[in-house]
Design a protein around this motif. Structure first.
Motif, PDB file in Angstrom:
ATOM      1  N   LEU A  36     -26.561 -18.530 -14.921  1.00 44.54           N
ATOM      2  CA  LEU A  36     -26.595 -17.090 -14.671  1.00 44.54           C
ATOM      3  C   LEU A  36     -27.345 -16.795 -13.378  1.00 44.54           C
ATOM      4  N   GLY A  37     -28.447 -17.521 -13.141  1.00 40.42           N
ATOM      5  CA  GLY A  37     -29.198 -17.310 -11.908  1.00 40.42           C
ATOM      6  C   GLY A  37     -28.379 -17.631 -10.674  1.00 40.42           C
ATOM      7  N   MET A  38     -27.590 -18.712 -10.728  1.00 37.01           N
ATOM      8  CA  MET A  38     -26.747 -19.050  -9.581  1.00 37.01           C
ATOM      9  C   MET A  38     -25.632 -18.031  -9.390  1.00 37.01           C
ATOM     10  N   LEU A  39     -25.135 -17.450 -10.490  1.00 40.85           N
ATOM     11  CA  LEU A  39     -24.084 -16.437 -10.387  1.00 40.85           C
ATOM     12  C   LEU A  39     -24.601 -15.125  -9.779  1.00 40.85           C
ATOM     13  N   PHE A  40     -25.927 -14.975  -9.721  1.00 35.07           N
ATOM     14  CA  PHE A  40     -26.504 -13.822  -9.018  1.00 35.07           C
ATOM     15  C   PHE A  40     -25.970 -13.728  -7.593  1.00 35.07           C
ATOM     16  N   ALA A  41     -25.718 -14.898  -6.988  1.00 40.83           N
ATOM     17  CA  ALA A  41     -25.317 -14.938  -5.583  1.00 40.83           C
ATOM     18  C   ALA A  41     -23.982 -14.246  -5.338  1.00 40.83           C
ATOM     19  N   VAL A  42     -23.116 -14.163  -6.359  1.00 39.35           N
ATOM     20  CA  VAL A  42     -21.795 -13.555  -6.183  1.00 39.35           C
ATOM     21  C   VAL A  42     -21.710 -12.187  -6.855  1.00 39.35           C
ATOM     22  N   GLU A  43     -22.836 -11.671  -7.333  1.00 33.81           N
ATOM     23  CA  GLU A  43     -22.885 -10.331  -7.921  1.00 33.81           C
ATOM     24  C   GLU A  43     -23.924  -9.502  -7.167  1.00 33.81           C
ATOM     25  N   PRO A  44     -23.517  -8.911  -6.034  1.00 38.61           N
ATOM     26  CA  PRO A  44     -24.507  -8.237  -5.182  1.00 38.61           C
ATOM     27  C   PRO A  44     -24.996  -6.896  -5.700  1.00 38.61           C
ATOM     28  N   GLU A  45     -24.276  -6.284  -6.636  1.00 41.45           N
ATOM     29  CA  GLU A  45     -24.672  -4.960  -7.118  1.00 41.45           C
ATOM     30  C   GLU A  45     -25.952  -5.050  -7.952  1.00 41.45           C
ATOM     31  N   VAL A  51     -28.271  -6.089 -15.503  1.00 42.04           N
ATOM     32  CA  VAL A  51     -27.635  -6.378 -16.796  1.00 42.04           C
ATOM     33  C   VAL A  51     -27.630  -7.876 -17.055  1.00 42.04           C
ATOM     34  N   MET A  52     -27.292  -8.662 -16.037  1.00 44.86           N
ATOM     35  CA  MET A  52     -27.266 -10.110 -16.185  1.00 44.86           C
ATOM     36  C   MET A  52     -28.641 -10.647 -16.583  1.00 44.86           C
ATOM     37  N   MET A  53     -29.664 -10.167 -15.908  1.00 48.15           N
ATOM     38  CA  MET A  53     -31.004 -10.657 -16.209  1.00 48.15           C
ATOM     39  C   MET A  53     -31.470 -10.179 -17.574  1.00 48.15           C
ATOM     40  N   ASN A  54     -31.120  -8.972 -17.959  1.00 45.36           N
ATOM     41  CA  ASN A  54     -31.505  -8.460 -19.272  1.00 45.36           C
ATOM     42  C   ASN A  54     -30.863  -9.257 -20.409  1.00 45.36           C
ATOM     43  N   SER A  55     -29.734  -9.904 -20.129  1.00 41.21           N
ATOM     44  CA  SER A  55     -29.064 -10.658 -21.183  1.00 41.21           C
ATOM     45  C   SER A  55     -29.861 -11.895 -21.600  1.00 41.21           C
ATOM     46  N   VAL A  56     -30.742 -12.362 -20.715  1.00 36.28           N
ATOM     47  CA  VAL A  56     -31.563 -13.541 -21.052  1.00 36.28           C
ATOM     48  C   VAL A  56     -33.056 -13.241 -21.048  1.00 36.28           C
ATOM     49  N   ALA A  57     -33.425 -12.005 -20.721  1.00 33.63           N
ATOM     50  CA  ALA A  57     -34.847 -11.669 -20.612  1.00 33.63           C
ATOM     51  C   ALA A  57     -35.652 -11.995 -21.865  1.00 33.63           C
ATOM     52  N   PRO A  58     -35.138 -11.744 -23.089  1.00 31.72           N
ATOM     53  CA  PRO A  58     -35.963 -12.011 -24.267  1.00 31.72           C
ATOM     54  C   PRO A  58     -36.095 -13.494 -24.621  1.00 31.72           C
ATOM     55  N   VAL A  59     -35.271 -14.363 -24.028  1.00 31.07           N
ATOM     56  CA  VAL A  59     -35.223 -15.749 -24.518  1.00 31.07           C
ATOM     57  C   VAL A  59     -35.445 -16.797 -23.438  1.00 31.07           C
ATOM     58  N   TRP A  60     -35.449 -16.431 -22.167  1.00 26.34           N
ATOM     59  CA  TRP A  60     -35.409 -17.444 -21.114  1.00 26.34           C
ATOM     60  C   TRP A  60     -36.635 -18.354 -21.126  1.00 26.34           C
ATOM     61  N   ASP A  61     -37.822 -17.807 -21.376  1.00 23.36           N
ATOM     62  CA  ASP A  61     -39.018 -18.636 -21.332  1.00 23.36           C
ATOM     63  C   ASP A  61     -39.098 -19.568 -22.541  1.00 23.36           C
ATOM     64  N   GLY A  62     -38.621 -19.104 -23.703  1.00 23.92           N
ATOM     65  CA  GLY A  62     -38.608 -19.963 -24.880  1.00 23.92           C
ATOM     66  C   GLY A  62     -37.664 -21.137 -24.734  1.00 23.92           C
TER      67      GLY A  62
END
Length: 343
Positions: A36-45, A51-62
């Motif tokens: 998802l982080g690498m796909l940031f590069a092709v989603e400039p908005e 939205v992309m980051m919020n989809s993993v915000a609650p779980v990424w560190d775990g």
């Protein structure tokens, strides 16, 4: 073979399974996160990125708990392997850890500034890409073999042994595979135009992932003598054909469900299945060696009493980690609300 008794044999195999399981869970869980982080590069908005980051915000560190468990378990249960593998892979491992740290900082800081948000977005993309690339390079370096002095029980290779065409190819393959996991994760967690774009990207990334899996599968048996006989010796070729057929079946299921708009979960599950089969195939190629093809798991194992002591702790901690991981994914299931703030 240094097997003192049946119990020590079983404990060594159990610990090998525990570490392999921890690494697999890390790859599965943190893989889509890095993708998802690498796909940031092709989603400039900016809104789509939120939205992309919020989809993993609650779980990424775990998710990264499993990386610690795998690394710590290797040090505790197979100290000789730890002492041989780490010196051979210091450069990619250190780069991976720094990338994960930088990525974690970017994860938090991009929400606290407007002026520097683009800078932190670049840090998030770069950290994700470097972490994925170096994980693949480390895997390739382990598969191609490590030069060791068995008499001195030490690494005898050079500083740049990890950097070869094979390791770079595996590094790029892992990056592409992680992006496939990230795209199918976003198909499952988002809606609207962002989801539609991720469906299209998952098609391209899926084809690329299958291609890289084929290249790795055909290249790996020729790296070490034991690999070739394991897959193509005698009737073992039937297992190779069966695994390849299973991967293609999962790929077909993924592509089919990507075309069906109401099947948002199946593309992600099918891509996960492809990763699990690929990981199992690599494990089958290496077993019973932990340093291919020179040091077996029994030669590298810690003393029996140490294994028993650690296994008691693992038997308590691993179910707890699994439980809170499952709970966090269950609580934050469903589609991401574009208007929701950072979790």
């Amino acid at each position: 073979m240094p097997i003192a008794d049946g119990v020590s044999f079983d404990l060594t195999v159990i610990w090998a399974f525990v570490i392999a399981f921890a690494v697999l869970v890390y790859v599965v869980l943190d893989g889509f996160d890095l993708g998802l982080g690498m796909l940031f590069a092709v989603e400039p908005e900016g809104l789509d990125r939120d939205v992309m980051m919020n989809s993993v915000a609650p779980v990424w560190d775990g998710n990264e708990t499993w990386l610690i468990l795998g690394g710590g378990g290797l040090f505790a249960a197979f100290p000789l392997a730890y002492a041989l593998i780490l010196p051979a892979l210091y450069a990619p491992v250190i780069a991976m850890l720094l990338a994960l740290i930088f990525r974690g900082v970017a994860f938090e800081f991009r929400w606290r500034t407007t002026r520097w948000r683009r800078v932190w977005d670049i840090a998030f993309i770069g950290g994700s890409a470097v972490a994925a690339l170096t994980q693949g390079i480390a895997l390739g370096g382990l598969l191609q073999g490590i030069q060791i002095d068995k008499a001195a029980r030490s690494y005898s290779g050079g500083w740049w042994d990890w950097l070869t065409p094979f390791t770079l190819m595996v590094g790029v393959a892992v990056m592409v595979g992680y992006m496939l996991l990230g795209a199918t994760w976003l198909v499952m967690r988002t809606s609207g135009e962002l989801q539609a774009r991720m469906r299209n990207r998952a098609w391209v990334l899926g084809l690329a992932t299958i291609g890289f899996m084929g290249i790795v599968s055909l290249w790996t048996p020729f790296l070490q003598d034991g690999y070739y006989s394991r897959w193509f010796g005698g009737l073992n070729i039937l297992l190779a054909v069966g695994v390849a057929a299973a991967v293609l079946a999962l790929a077909f299921g993924m592509f089919h469900t990507l075309r069906v708009r109401h099947h948002d979960y199946w593309p992600f599950l099918c891509s996960l299945g492809m990763f699990v089969l690929g990981f199992a195939g690599l494990g089958y190629s290496m077993f019973p060696y932990i340093v291919p093809v020179q040091i077996t798991i029994w030669e590298a194992a810690a003393p029996r009493n140490s294994q028993i002591f650690m296994l008691v702790g693992a038997a308590v901690l691993i179910p707890i980690i699994l439980a809170y991981t499952a709970l966090s994914y269950w609580v934050f299931r469903g589609k991401v609300d574009p208007d929701a703030g950072y979790h």
